[in-house]
Motif scaffolding. Sequence first.
Motif, PDB file in Angstrom:
ATOM      1  N   ALA A  75       2.247  27.421   2.603  1.00 34.06           N
ATOM      2  CA  ALA A  75       1.495  26.190   2.358  1.00 34.06           C
ATOM      3  C   ALA A  75       0.692  26.309   1.066  1.00 34.06           C
ATOM      4  O   ALA A  75       0.616  25.357   0.273  1.00 34.06           O
ATOM      5  CB  ALA A  75       0.569  25.910   3.541  1.00 34.06           C
ATOM      6  N   ALA A 130       2.383  17.656   5.046  1.00 38.68           N
ATOM      7  CA  ALA A 130       2.574  18.726   6.033  1.00 38.68           C
ATOM      8  C   ALA A 130       3.010  20.023   5.351  1.00 38.68           C
ATOM      9  O   ALA A 130       2.578  21.117   5.750  1.00 38.68           O
ATOM     10  CB  ALA A 130       3.604  18.300   7.070  1.00 38.68           C
ATOM     11  N   LYS A 135       0.009  21.607   4.002  1.00 38.64           N
ATOM     12  CA  LYS A 135      -0.945  22.043   5.026  1.00 38.64           C
ATOM     13  C   LYS A 135      -0.411  23.186   5.872  1.00 38.64           C
ATOM     14  O   LYS A 135      -1.156  24.119   6.222  1.00 38.64           O
ATOM     15  CB  LYS A 135      -1.303  20.856   5.926  1.00 38.64           C
ATOM     16  CG  LYS A 135      -2.350  21.184   6.979  1.00 38.64           C
ATOM     17  CD  LYS A 135      -2.685  19.948   7.813  1.00 38.64           C
ATOM     18  CE  LYS A 135      -3.728  20.272   8.880  1.00 38.64           C
ATOM     19  NZ  LYS A 135      -4.054  19.072   9.700  1.00 38.64           N
ATOM     20  N   GLU A 136       0.898  23.124   6.196  1.00 37.99           N
ATOM     21  CA  GLU A 136       1.459  24.075   7.168  1.00 37.99           C
ATOM     22  C   GLU A 136       2.640  24.882   6.642  1.00 37.99           C
ATOM     23  O   GLU A 136       3.074  25.831   7.300  1.00 37.99           O
ATOM     24  CB  GLU A 136       1.919  23.291   8.410  1.00 37.99           C
ATOM     25  CG  GLU A 136       0.812  22.466   9.044  1.00 37.99           C
ATOM     26  CD  GLU A 136       1.345  21.412  10.001  1.00 37.99           C
ATOM     27  OE1 GLU A 136       2.570  21.383  10.215  1.00 37.99           O
ATOM     28  OE2 GLU A 136       0.541  20.622  10.519  1.00 37.99           O
ATOM     29  N   PRO A 179       8.592  23.696   8.072  1.00 32.29           N
ATOM     30  CA  PRO A 179       8.512  23.457   9.520  1.00 32.29           C
ATOM     31  C   PRO A 179       9.637  24.095  10.316  1.00 32.29           C
ATOM     32  O   PRO A 179      10.008  23.590  11.369  1.00 32.29           O
ATOM     33  CB  PRO A 179       8.624  21.929   9.593  1.00 32.29           C
ATOM     34  CG  PRO A 179       9.563  21.597   8.482  1.00 32.29           C
ATOM     35  CD  PRO A 179       9.228  22.564   7.369  1.00 32.29           C
TER      36      PRO A 179
END
Length: 278
Positions: free
Chosen positions: A193, A172, A175-176, A179
């Motif tokens: 990312a 994650a 990818k992103e 968070p």
Amino acid sequence: MMSEIHLYIDDSGSREPDKEPQQKRRDEMDYFALGGILINEEDIDELFTRHKEFCATHGITYPLHSWAIRGGRENFGWLKKPEAAHAFLGDLEKMLTSLPVLGIAAVIDRPGYVARYRDKYQDQLWFMCKTAYCILIERAAKYARSQSRQLRIFYERAGKAEDRDLIAYTRALKKEGMPFDGGNSAGYQSLTAEQFRETVRGEPRGRTKATPMMQIADLFLYPMAKGGYDPSYRPYRVLMESKRLIDAHLPAEAVATLGIKYSCFDRIKDKGPVEPSL
């Protein structure tokens, strides 16, 4: 291809945010921590050699385990003899402070975490582990980038579900990105990312306590956690004074954003800016 720096991760404390401890501690320690050591790939042979020499000197054929050593438990029951403990602990301190490693961790005070996030997360307080992991990996990645290196991650196997979580968190991040709430985390200059993909090589790899680097990560992690509650704790102070912790290599103004992270420690003492939240 860029040289690598390796991060070896252990965990300490309870992963359950609101589980009541079996007993209240006088030092108020009640935490969950992820962390361990950073080591340049070319220095791993030196760590192996020093670890092997230390164990041979003391006739140790089993893993060095912080919990057992601190309490003279299990294989280390012989440490209940003061004369044996004095020689062993002195040599252990010399070995740890001579290793070419840096300690780094993310430590969360569990009562502080619950007090801050119960209303927001309610039955999803399990984000505590994800919070600790993402902060730890970002800070390790930032250090790797400052050294013009890529980061390789190793973790101590804890269970299929826990291990899958760490791999998923890493995917994650690539990818992103981080968070966390963008507004709350603006001052932290979070990696993107793309920067995670550039810096973190492959996926985290599991190891057991038989791996010397995992044993050293374990021995470093507890002092870092304890240092958040008591900076005068001797093992923490010795590691700082010998510059074996990342904080000792950072200017004072950078420790809050790049060093060991003490999260939700409001009830203990002011640890600096409020960290970003999920």
